[in-house]
Design a protein around this motif. Structure first.
Motif, PDB file in Angstrom:
ATOM      1  N   ASP A  73       0.839  -1.212   0.000  1.00 58.51           N
ATOM      2  CA  ASP A  73       0.000   0.000   0.000  1.00 58.51           C
ATOM      3  C   ASP A  73       0.865   1.250   0.000  1.00 58.51           C
ATOM      4  OD1 ASP A  73      -2.296  -1.330  -0.072  1.00 58.51           O
ATOM      5  OD2 ASP A  73      -2.903  -0.981   2.013  1.00 58.51           O
ATOM      6  N   ALA A  74       1.903   1.219   0.847  1.00 53.07           N
ATOM      7  CA  ALA A  74       2.777   2.395   0.952  1.00 53.07           C
ATOM      8  C   ALA A  74       3.463   2.657  -0.387  1.00 53.07           C
ATOM      9  CB  ALA A  74       3.815   2.183   2.051  1.00 53.07           C
ATOM     10  N   GLU A  86       3.472   7.131   7.097  1.00 47.68           N
ATOM     11  CA  GLU A  86       3.577   6.372   8.358  1.00 47.68           C
ATOM     12  C   GLU A  86       3.650   4.875   8.037  1.00 47.68           C
ATOM     13  OE1 GLU A  86       3.699   6.124  12.470  1.00 47.68           O
ATOM     14  OE2 GLU A  86       3.772   7.912  11.233  1.00 47.68           O
ATOM     15  N   LEU A  87       4.762   4.237   8.332  1.00 48.26           N
ATOM     16  CA  LEU A  87       4.910   2.807   8.032  1.00 48.26           C
ATOM     17  C   LEU A  87       5.712   2.151   9.148  1.00 48.26           C
ATOM     18  CD1 LEU A  87       4.328   0.694   5.807  1.00 48.26           C
ATOM     19  CD2 LEU A  87       6.516   1.273   4.813  1.00 48.26           C
ATOM     20  N   PRO A  88       5.019   1.650  10.186  1.00 49.84           N
ATOM     21  CA  PRO A  88       5.759   1.081  11.310  1.00 49.84           C
ATOM     22  C   PRO A  88       6.453  -0.228  10.932  1.00 49.84           C
ATOM     23  CG  PRO A  88       3.397   0.768  11.596  1.00 49.84           C
ATOM     24  CD  PRO A  88       3.570   1.528  10.328  1.00 49.84           C
ATOM     25  N   ASN A 104      13.808   4.182   4.115  1.00 53.51           N
ATOM     26  CA  ASN A 104      15.040   4.911   3.774  1.00 53.51           C
ATOM     27  C   ASN A 104      15.021   5.356   2.320  1.00 53.51           C
ATOM     28  OD1 ASN A 104      15.985   4.612   6.323  1.00 53.51           O
ATOM     29  ND2 ASN A 104      17.212   2.797   5.897  1.00 53.51           N
ATOM     30  N   MET A 105      14.508   4.457   1.454  1.00 53.03           N
ATOM     31  CA  MET A 105      14.442   4.793   0.025  1.00 53.03           C
ATOM     32  C   MET A 105      13.514   5.988  -0.198  1.00 53.03           C
ATOM     33  SD  MET A 105      12.964   2.575  -3.100  1.00 53.03           S
ATOM     34  CE  MET A 105      11.311   3.011  -2.653  1.00 53.03           C
ATOM     35  N   GLN A 106      12.358   5.992   0.505  1.00 52.57           N
ATOM     36  CA  GLN A 106      11.408   7.114   0.394  1.00 52.57           C
ATOM     37  C   GLN A 106      12.085   8.423   0.799  1.00 52.57           C
ATOM     38  OE1 GLN A 106       8.112   5.839   2.873  1.00 52.57           O
ATOM     39  NE2 GLN A 106       6.761   6.074   1.149  1.00 52.57           N
ATOM     40  N   GLU A 107      12.829   8.352   1.902  1.00 52.26           N
ATOM     41  CA  GLU A 107      13.482   9.569   2.400  1.00 52.26           C
ATOM     42  C   GLU A 107      14.530  10.070   1.408  1.00 52.26           C
ATOM     43  OE1 GLU A 107      12.677   8.572   7.008  1.00 52.26           O
ATOM     44  OE2 GLU A 107      14.761   8.517   6.338  1.00 52.26           O
ATOM     45  N   ARG A 108      15.303   9.108   0.839  1.00 52.61           N
ATOM     46  CA  ARG A 108      16.341   9.518  -0.127  1.00 52.61           C
ATOM     47  C   ARG A 108      15.705  10.157  -1.359  1.00 52.61           C
ATOM     48  NH1 ARG A 108      18.867   4.691   1.175  1.00 52.61           N
ATOM     49  NH2 ARG A 108      18.085   3.683  -0.687  1.00 52.61           N
TER      50      ARG A 108
END
Ligand SMILES: Nc1ncnc2c1ncn2[C@@H]1O[C@H](COP(=O)(O)OP(=O)(O)OP(=O)(O)O)[C@@H](O)[C@H]1O
Ligand SMILES: [Mg+2]
Length: 370
Positions: A73-74, A86-88, A104-108
């Protein structure tokens, strides 16, 4: 975060061992009973074991599939802003690691896009000054012809820089908050701007309810679509109607349309149609790319379709939730002869033939298709 899978594995071992032990005990204690009673008891024990095993298996399956579903989903809902959702961390060690890697990939990606926007914004800002200086020099040139050509080139440069920055910003999503608007009033104000510029754009709005949307993004999308329609056609109509899926706004024109194999390509940034379709019209090829990004940001769908009658239909389908006060699943339907009626569910398809008398006046036969 509690890692539930090893706990589940342990529980499974305990359950399986106790089941086997239980069976052995039952067989020993039941050996004194008759053959038929043993059969009945063994059968009952088997049923109970199967039930316990079934419940347990479905629980374990849920434990494994839930975090994977969340991860999917994310990935699916990664918006144009690329901001991490939000992905715990959840599930087995391997799944937790996959979730962490995804975060981490999303943040990069988000950092990368933000840097790109900043670079573009800086270049655009720094280009303004030399462009203004060049404009002043061009205006003071003795040859009027050279001056006009140079000024035209500078205008193109300026527009390209501005559009480039807008595109980069839309890639980063939009910070505009949704608000409740009168759609008809918004469409009328867009049309009156075109009228002020000497263009004729026809409006056929059949949505009376307020709509919850991002007004600036919607305005920008429609302006880009109408600009195209006026660039490639001579008669333009904006039609708004309700469908079972939500409000739909179509921009229809009587231009040459787009080759079917190019209908998706034209949404790519800097993509312009084949030269024979361009009629030497100005543009940077970013209008539709910006419109599509904004449509994604407002959870809408933007598509192009060639009309049977000739010309193009650019259709923006807003999400169902955007109608603030609907008719409770009842849609207004207009039949082939222009007669209106009410209709429910999937049958609620609006057909607009001859988009108002005004459309006929400029020789534009308009109809929206599914
Ligand atoms: N209404 C239309 N009719 C025919 N072709 C169209 C229409 N709208 C878009 N196109 C084709 O799609 C291409 C891309 O459109 P887009 O709006 O992205 O760029 P542009 O209009 O060329 O430049 P810009 O919008 O950046 O000024 C156009 O160059 C044109 O070939
Ligand atoms: Mg355009």
């Amino acid at each position: 975060m509690l890692n539930k899978l090893p706990v589940a594995r342990l529980l499974f071992c305990v359950l399986a061992t106790s089941a086997v032990l239980g069976q052995v005990c039952a067989i020993v204690s039941l050996s004194a009973l008759s053959q038929t009673s043993i059969m009945v008891w063994a059968f009952l024990a088997l049923i109970i074991q199967l039930i316990v095993l079934g419940v347990f298996t479905s629980h374990v399956e849920k434990l494994i599939s839930e975090p994977i579903t969340r991860l999917t989903d994310a990935a699916d809902h990664l918006g144009p802003d690329l901001r991490p959702r939000e992905l715990p961390e959840y599930g087995s060690k391997e799944i937790s690691q996959a979730i962490l890697a995804f975060r981490n990939m999303q943040e990069r990606l988000a950092r990368c896009t933000a840097e790109r926007v900043e670079v573009l914004a800086a270049i655009s800002h720094d280009l303004q000054t030399p462009i203004t200086r060049m404009r002043l020099r061009a205006e003071s040139l003795e040859s009027r012809q050279d001056s006009a050509r140079l000024l035209q080139d500078l205008d193109t440069m300026h527009a390209l820089v501005k559009e480039g920055v807008t595109y980069a910003r839309t890639l980063h999503g939009t910070t505009e908050p949704p608000s409740r608007i009168d759609l008809r009033a918004l469409l009328e104000s867009i049309i009156s701007d075109y009228e002020d510029a000497g263009h004729i754009v026809i409006l056929d709005s059949r949505i009376a309810e307020p709509v919850m949307t991002l007004p600036n993004a919607l305005r920008r999308i429609l302006i880009n679509l109408v600009d195209n329609a006026l660039k490639f056609g001579s008669a333009v109509c904006i039609c708004a109607c309700r469908r079972s899926s939500g409000p739909v706004i179509s921009v229809l024109d009587n231009g040459p349309g787009i080759r079917p194999d190019q209908l998706e390509n034209v949404f790519k940034p800097f993509y312009r149609g084949p030269p024979r379709d361009q009629k030497s019209v100005a543009g940077s090829g970013l209008g539709l790319a910006i419109a599509r990004q904004l449509a994604i940001a407002m959870n809408a769908d933007l598509r192009l379709e060639n009309r049977n009658e000739g010309g193009l239909e650019a259709r923006l389908s807003l999400s169902h939730a955007s109608v603030v006060h609907g008719l409770g699943g009842v849609s207004r339907v207009v039949d082939e002869n222009g007669a209106e009626g009410l209709c429910r569910g999937r049958a609620a398809v609006a057909t607009v033939r001859d988009c108002g008398h005004a459309a006929g006046a400029v020789g534009l036969s308009l109809s929206t298709r599914r």
